[in-house]
Design an enzyme around this catalytic site. Sequence first.
Site, short mmCIF file in Angstrom:
data_model
loop_
_atom_site.label_atom_id
_atom_site.label_comp_id
_atom_site.label_asym_id
_atom_site.label_seq_id
_atom_site.Cartn_x
_atom_site.Cartn_y
_atom_site.Cartn_z
N ASP A 146 -3.43 2.29 -5.73
CA ASP A 146 -2.30 2.43 -4.80
C ASP A 146 -2.08 1.18 -3.94
O ASP A 146 -1.32 1.23 -2.97
CB ASP A 146 -2.49 3.65 -3.91
CG ASP A 146 -3.75 3.57 -3.05
OD1 ASP A 146 -4.60 2.70 -3.32
OD2 ASP A 146 -3.89 4.38 -2.12
N GLU A 147 -2.71 0.06 -4.29
CA GLU A 147 -2.54 -1.19 -3.53
C GLU A 147 -2.34 -2.35 -4.50
O GLU A 147 -3.05 -2.45 -5.50
CB GLU A 147 -3.76 -1.47 -2.66
CG GLU A 147 -4.03 -0.45 -1.58
CD GLU A 147 -5.33 -0.73 -0.85
OE1 GLU A 147 -5.28 -1.03 0.35
OE2 GLU A 147 -6.39 -0.69 -1.50
N ASP A 161 0.86 -1.20 0.00
CA ASP A 161 0.00 0.00 0.00
C ASP A 161 0.89 1.24 0.00
O ASP A 161 1.74 1.41 0.87
CB ASP A 161 -0.91 -0.01 1.23
CG ASP A 161 -1.70 1.28 1.38
OD1 ASP A 161 -2.32 1.70 0.39
OD2 ASP A 161 -1.68 1.87 2.48
#
Length: 410
Positions: free
Chosen positions: A105-106, A9
């Site tokens: 974003d992960e 993350d």
Amino acid sequence: MEHPIMLIDMQSFFASVERLYHEIPSHRALIVSGAPDRPSGVVLAVCPRAKSRGIQNGMRLHEAVERCPEAAIVPPRMQRYLETSLHITSILEKWTNLVEPYSIDEQFVDLRASIFPSLQENPSASARGIQQNIFEETGLHARVGIAASKTAAKTACDLFAKQAPGGIFLLSEEKIKQEVWPLPVDKLFRAGKKMTVHLRNRGLQTIGEFASLSHLEVRRRWGIHGQVLWMNAHGVDYSPVQKHSAHGKRSIGSGMTLPRLYSHPRELRTVLLELTEEVGFRSRRRGLRGSTVTLGLQGPSCGFHRQRKLSAPTANTSLLFEEVLELLDEFWDLSPVQRVHISLSSLETDLDFALHLFEPPEKQLQRRELDFVLDALREQYGKTALLRGSSAGAGSQALDRAKKLGGHLR
């Protein structure tokens, strides 16, 4: 841990990317807002320093500025975020062949597919190596949750890695009972507000109290959704990390927050036609068609989310818009509207085009051919090369949206 899975993350992703791009000093608070020049704008992302001043995503910009007047305010650039996300994927693929983007974003990582078997032996050390690799190539900080399943890795990252020294947390099966079960039930992954209230009304205040129920009782009371939540509480998730799982589509949609309140039917229909055209274009480009159209409207005093089943699956803009207008006429009470959304679901491949009996075959074929001709022209010359006459009138957002990606400036 025999088969470690990681969730990578990126910390304050949008704000961190903008800080690097604009070379904003780390000691200065940073706010990303879709309309930096408008006090009525909304905060989309903030850095940790801004969070410490009480600024949160979704807050009105004028309120955020009152709390932190010295903050730098920049607009979002979705193309920049997408390119950075893809770069991070390429970095992770140097460590293992199994990388699954979960969001922009992960990303999930399965070290079993690594060409270096030793990486599995010490997953925490491997996580530190991945963090360093990402930072050296992008300047961004990553947090890592490690566990034996995707759900548990997500829990490890969201609930513990963000507070852990070094940003890494390994959640073993034993730690699930020690660390996760004492937490409030609203911390359970995918519980949702309604389910949380329901569980609390049943006297279940912690994740452990819910997890202690038998799976048969949970299934009887709350069905499949309850069973999935019960599995989440135990860290059980049989879904593997899949390289291309993000490519599947349940629906294709398009929506936007309007620049002002829309209350005139003609203006609202103009925007809805533009959104329908975008949904149809994206569906045809993927070789898909759908049989369920959904319309959502939201305003200060109104809101609805309704869908209609089509007589036959389609990706034709005109047919889709007919259904959108019927939903609008049936459910809109003429109250001012701030946000609109259209989607096409119940998708299937559009390889076998079948004529139906309720319209002349020539008209059906002409409509289909026209769609693909217009698509080809827009692919070659841009979305604004051909616009409908209505897009020249009041309320149109076609030209403004063409400058944006994901609703924000490119």
